[in-house]
Design an enzyme around this catalytic site. Structure first.
Site, PDB file in Angstrom:
ATOM      1  N   CYS A 127      -3.439  80.033   7.302  1.00 28.26           N
ATOM      2  CA  CYS A 127      -4.055  79.887   8.628  1.00 28.26           C
ATOM      3  C   CYS A 127      -3.319  80.694   9.698  1.00 28.26           C
ATOM      4  O   CYS A 127      -2.093  80.666   9.792  1.00 28.26           O
ATOM      5  CB  CYS A 127      -4.045  78.418   9.025  1.00 28.26           C
ATOM      6  SG  CYS A 127      -4.964  78.093  10.536  1.00 28.26           S
ATOM      7  N   ASP A 128      -4.087  81.373  10.539  1.00 24.54           N
ATOM      8  CA  ASP A 128      -3.503  82.214  11.592  1.00 24.54           C
ATOM      9  C   ASP A 128      -3.488  81.511  12.957  1.00 24.54           C
ATOM     10  O   ASP A 128      -3.278  82.171  13.975  1.00 24.54           O
ATOM     11  CB  ASP A 128      -4.272  83.543  11.696  1.00 24.54           C
ATOM     12  CG  ASP A 128      -5.719  83.355  12.145  1.00 24.54           C
ATOM     13  OD1 ASP A 128      -6.159  82.208  12.361  1.00 24.54           O
ATOM     14  OD2 ASP A 128      -6.418  84.386  12.303  1.00 24.54           O
ATOM     15  N   THR A 129      -3.703  80.205  12.977  1.00 28.45           N
ATOM     16  CA  THR A 129      -4.002  79.526  14.242  1.00 28.45           C
ATOM     17  C   THR A 129      -3.141  78.293  14.469  1.00 28.45           C
ATOM     18  O   THR A 129      -2.913  77.499  13.547  1.00 28.45           O
ATOM     19  CB  THR A 129      -5.490  79.104  14.228  1.00 28.45           C
ATOM     20  OG1 THR A 129      -6.280  80.280  14.106  1.00 28.45           O
ATOM     21  CG2 THR A 129      -5.871  78.372  15.498  1.00 28.45           C
ATOM     22  N   GLU A 133     -17.523  77.670  13.391  1.00 27.79           N
ATOM     23  CA  GLU A 133     -16.695  78.324  12.374  1.00 27.79           C
ATOM     24  C   GLU A 133     -16.104  77.182  11.566  1.00 27.79           C
ATOM     25  O   GLU A 133     -15.292  76.409  12.088  1.00 27.79           O
ATOM     26  CB  GLU A 133     -15.551  79.100  13.042  1.00 27.79           C
ATOM     27  CG  GLU A 133     -15.971  80.155  14.035  1.00 27.79           C
ATOM     28  CD  GLU A 133     -16.165  81.513  13.394  1.00 27.79           C
ATOM     29  OE1 GLU A 133     -15.616  81.738  12.310  1.00 27.79           O
ATOM     30  OE2 GLU A 133     -16.888  82.337  13.988  1.00 27.79           O
ATOM     31  N   CYS A 159      -4.914  74.781   2.499  1.00 26.26           N
ATOM     32  CA  CYS A 159      -5.128  76.093   3.114  1.00 26.26           C
ATOM     33  C   CYS A 159      -3.786  76.586   3.645  1.00 26.26           C
ATOM     34  O   CYS A 159      -3.214  75.971   4.544  1.00 26.26           O
ATOM     35  CB  CYS A 159      -6.162  75.967   4.231  1.00 26.26           C
ATOM     36  SG  CYS A 159      -6.566  77.523   5.027  1.00 26.26           S
ATOM     37  N   CYS A 206      -7.042  69.624  11.577  1.00 26.62           N
ATOM     38  CA  CYS A 206      -7.747  70.176  10.418  1.00 26.62           C
ATOM     39  C   CYS A 206      -7.490  69.266   9.222  1.00 26.62           C
ATOM     40  O   CYS A 206      -6.428  68.637   9.132  1.00 26.62           O
ATOM     41  CB  CYS A 206      -7.241  71.589  10.119  1.00 26.62           C
ATOM     42  SG  CYS A 206      -8.098  72.349   8.699  1.00 26.62           S
ATOM     43  N   HIS A 225     -10.702  90.932  17.998  1.00 30.29           N
ATOM     44  CA  HIS A 225      -9.888  90.428  19.119  1.00 30.29           C
ATOM     45  C   HIS A 225      -8.416  90.762  18.930  1.00 30.29           C
ATOM     46  O   HIS A 225      -7.708  91.018  19.902  1.00 30.29           O
ATOM     47  CB  HIS A 225     -10.095  88.925  19.305  1.00 30.29           C
ATOM     48  CG  HIS A 225      -9.900  88.112  18.062  1.00 30.29           C
ATOM     49  ND1 HIS A 225     -10.669  88.281  16.940  1.00 30.29           N
ATOM     50  CD2 HIS A 225      -9.018  87.131  17.751  1.00 30.29           C
ATOM     51  CE1 HIS A 225     -10.283  87.422  16.008  1.00 30.29           C
ATOM     52  NE2 HIS A 225      -9.269  86.720  16.480  1.00 30.29           N
ATOM     53  N   PHE A 272     -15.024  79.909  23.523  1.00 30.90           N
ATOM     54  CA  PHE A 272     -14.480  79.354  22.290  1.00 30.90           C
ATOM     55  C   PHE A 272     -13.919  77.971  22.573  1.00 30.90           C
ATOM     56  O   PHE A 272     -13.164  77.787  23.536  1.00 30.90           O
ATOM     57  CB  PHE A 272     -13.369  80.261  21.727  1.00 30.90           C
ATOM     58  CG  PHE A 272     -13.913  81.313  20.812  1.00 30.90           C
ATOM     59  CD1 PHE A 272     -14.661  82.360  21.325  1.00 30.90           C
ATOM     60  CD2 PHE A 272     -13.714  81.248  19.449  1.00 30.90           C
ATOM     61  CE1 PHE A 272     -15.207  83.330  20.493  1.00 30.90           C
ATOM     62  CE2 PHE A 272     -14.247  82.207  18.603  1.00 30.90           C
ATOM     63  CZ  PHE A 272     -14.995  83.242  19.113  1.00 30.90           C
TER      64      PHE A 272
HETATM   65  C1  LIG Z   1      -8.682  79.259  12.194  1.00 34.23           C
HETATM   66  S1  LIG Z   1     -10.189  79.071  11.344  1.00 34.23           S
HETATM   67  C2  LIG Z   1     -10.912  77.638  12.119  1.00 34.23           C
HETATM   68  C3  LIG Z   1     -12.246  77.248  11.589  1.00 34.23           C
HETATM   69  C4  LIG Z   1     -12.271  76.593  10.213  1.00 34.23           C
HETATM   70  N1  LIG Z   1     -11.215  75.683  10.015  1.00 34.23           N
HETATM   71  C5  LIG Z   1     -12.278  77.631   9.128  1.00 34.23           C
HETATM   72  O1  LIG Z   1     -11.284  77.766   8.432  1.00 34.23           O
HETATM   73  O2  LIG Z   1     -13.310  78.313   8.999  1.00 34.23           O
HETATM   74  C6  LIG Z   1     -11.206  80.409  12.027  1.00 34.23           C
HETATM   75  C7  LIG Z   1     -11.453  81.585  11.115  1.00 34.23           C
HETATM   76  O3  LIG Z   1     -10.235  82.279  10.903  1.00 34.23           O
HETATM   77  C8  LIG Z   1     -10.135  82.596   9.548  1.00 34.23           C
HETATM   78  N2  LIG Z   1      -8.723  82.808   9.239  1.00 34.23           N
HETATM   79  C9  LIG Z   1      -7.757  81.881   9.234  1.00 34.23           C
HETATM   80  N3  LIG Z   1      -6.580  82.422   8.917  1.00 34.23           N
HETATM   81  C10 LIG Z   1      -6.798  83.737   8.714  1.00 34.23           C
HETATM   82  C11 LIG Z   1      -5.961  84.830   8.351  1.00 34.23           C
HETATM   83  N4  LIG Z   1      -4.652  84.678   8.116  1.00 34.23           N
HETATM   84  N5  LIG Z   1      -6.534  86.044   8.257  1.00 34.23           N
HETATM   85  C12 LIG Z   1      -7.860  86.225   8.474  1.00 34.23           C
HETATM   86  N6  LIG Z   1      -8.695  85.227   8.812  1.00 34.23           N
HETATM   87  C13 LIG Z   1      -8.171  84.002   8.927  1.00 34.23           C
HETATM   88  C14 LIG Z   1     -10.766  81.398   8.872  1.00 34.23           C
HETATM   89  O4  LIG Z   1     -11.082  81.615   7.521  1.00 34.23           O
HETATM   90  C15 LIG Z   1     -11.978  81.185   9.740  1.00 34.23           C
HETATM   91  O5  LIG Z   1     -13.002  82.062   9.364  1.00 34.23           O
HETATM   92  N1  LIG Z   2     -12.075  86.440  19.878  1.00 36.89           N
HETATM   93  C1  LIG Z   2     -11.968  85.554  18.871  1.00 36.89           C
HETATM   94  N2  LIG Z   2     -12.929  85.547  17.930  1.00 36.89           N
HETATM   95  C2  LIG Z   2     -12.810  84.607  16.954  1.00 36.89           C
HETATM   96  N3  LIG Z   2     -13.692  84.369  15.953  1.00 36.89           N
HETATM   97  C3  LIG Z   2     -13.259  83.306  15.254  1.00 36.89           C
HETATM   98  C4  LIG Z   2     -12.077  82.852  15.828  1.00 36.89           C
HETATM   99  C5  LIG Z   2     -11.433  81.586  15.416  1.00 36.89           C
HETATM  100  O1  LIG Z   2     -10.248  81.385  15.644  1.00 36.89           O
HETATM  101  O2  LIG Z   2     -12.161  80.743  14.869  1.00 36.89           O
HETATM  102  C6  LIG Z   2     -11.777  83.682  16.892  1.00 36.89           C
HETATM  103  C7  LIG Z   2     -10.742  83.754  17.878  1.00 36.89           C
HETATM  104  O3  LIG Z   2      -9.727  83.036  17.865  1.00 36.89           O
HETATM  105  N4  LIG Z   2     -10.912  84.700  18.852  1.00 36.89           N
HETATM  106  S1  SF4 Z   3      -7.995  78.404   8.415  1.00 29.88           S
HETATM  107 FE1  SF4 Z   3      -6.716  76.951   9.565  1.00 29.88          FE
HETATM  108  S2  SF4 Z   3      -8.136  75.690  10.631  1.00 29.88           S
HETATM  109 FE2  SF4 Z   3      -9.322  76.712   8.982  1.00 29.88          FE
HETATM  110  S3  SF4 Z   3      -9.216  75.376   7.199  1.00 29.88           S
HETATM  111 FE3  SF4 Z   3      -7.451  76.707   7.058  1.00 29.88          FE
HETATM  112  S4  SF4 Z   3      -5.817  75.528   8.056  1.00 29.88           S
HETATM  113 FE4  SF4 Z   3      -7.720  74.630   8.703  1.00 29.88          FE
HETATM  114 MG   LIG Z   4      -8.762  82.920  15.600  1.00 35.85          MG
END
Ligand SMILES: C[S@@+](CC[C@H](N)C(=O)[O-])C[C@H]1O[C@@H](n2cnc3c(N)ncnc32)[C@H](O)[C@@H]1O
Ligand SMILES: Nc1nc2[nH]cc(C(=O)O)c2c(=O)[nH]1
Ligand code: SF4
Ligand SMILES: [Mg+2]
Length: 255
Positions: free
Chosen positions: A50-52, A161, A47, A32, A249, A26
């Protein structure tokens, strides 16, 4: 100014969507276009769920790369180290709650009964099956043709992604679009559409006619995960075009 900025990069299993369970490096690009990544801006972002953590370049395997070649060398090293150790290791920036069963992140194939790590190269070759998932943050703010070519030269199959708000450069092998209800969708075709559910401004019906091969609902992680999972399950039962994507994961406690 570095050409590419990575928050982190790590070897693990794809946890989401059509290819979940597949080993991958990854590559989490920093930044973003739909959120600054600062908690104080979350409520006013386009957005909001976001979990990241994608800010900065300070994560495990992160950094600044001056060229496509140095970026690709770095990712190739991670593949070789990961595929050779047989472990799912590194750091994850997933920051939302995980309520699943944690089985630990240090799975070591040498201790798995019936798995002989010294047996033939066929099953664990570091040159075959090379798979890279570009994520972020928003990877299409940085991933360009030079990087794609350098990675292809090293034998990687390249997935992204993306939030679908930017066009994709040619040559990407697997496109997963995850639309965000309040953002314009530019990428309306691809391999999979993975909708975080529920989003009041993004009902699945809005996307079901688009030119994707597979359609997934992924329950929104956070305080309402259990209720969101129930709702996604009910929707998939009622509308079989859609499949459930659980974030494997998080259930496994791996990055
Ligand atoms: C962190 S994003 C990064 C890639 C891109 N910015 C996007 O949003 O697709 C990776 C994946 O996690 C999903 N995601 C983000 N926050 C989430 C949440 N709270 N619960 C489930 N999926 C989530 C996004 O929709 C995307 O499919
Ligand atoms: N194992 C794992 N699979 C994923 N698929 C999408 C992810 C992401 O953060 O985009 C993710 C991630 O963060 N970890
Ligand atoms: S899920 Fe996170 S990384 Fe993806 S569009 Fe939303 S804020 Fe950006
Ligand atoms: Mg993730």
């Amino acid at each position: 100014m570095a050409r590419y900025q990575l928050k982190e990069a790590f070897y693990t299993l794809q946890g989401e969507g059509a290819r979940s369970g597949r080993a991958a490096v990854f590559c989490r690009f920093a930044g973003c276009n739909l959120w600054s990544g600062r908690e104080r801006d979350r409520a006013s972002a386009v957005c909001t769920f976001c979990d990241t953590d994608f800010r900065g370049t300070d994560g495990v395997g992160g950094g600044r790369f001056l060229s496509a070649e140095t970026l690709a060398d770095h990712l190739e090293e991670l593949w070789e180290a990961g595929a050779d150790s047989g472990s799912a290791s590194g750091s994850s920036s997933d920051s939302a709650s995980g309520s699943g069963v944690v089985v630990g992140s240090g799975l070591d194939s040498d201790s798995v009964p019936g798995f002989d790590s010294r047996s033939g190269a066929g099953s664990r070759s570091s040159t075959g099956y090379r798979y890279l998932v570009c994520t972020g943050g928003e990877p299409l703010l940085q991933l360009d043709s030079a990087a794609i070519e350098a990675l292809h030269r090293r034998g990687f199959e390249i997935a992204v992604e993306t939030n679908g708000t930017r066009p994709a450069p040619p040559g990407i092998d697997w496109v997963c679009v995850s639309p965000k209800g309040r953002a314009p969708l530019v990428l309306t075709s691809g391999d999979e559409l993975k909708l975080v559910f529920p989003q009041p401004e993004a009902p699945p019906e809005r996307y079901s006619g688009l030119a994707f091969d597979q359609f997934f609902l992924q329950p929104m992680d956070g305080p309402e995960l259990a209720a969101n999972t129930e709702q996604a399950l009910a929707y998939c039962r009622a509308y079989p075009q859609w499949r459930l994507s659980l974030q494997l994961h998080k259930l496994l406690g791996i990055p």
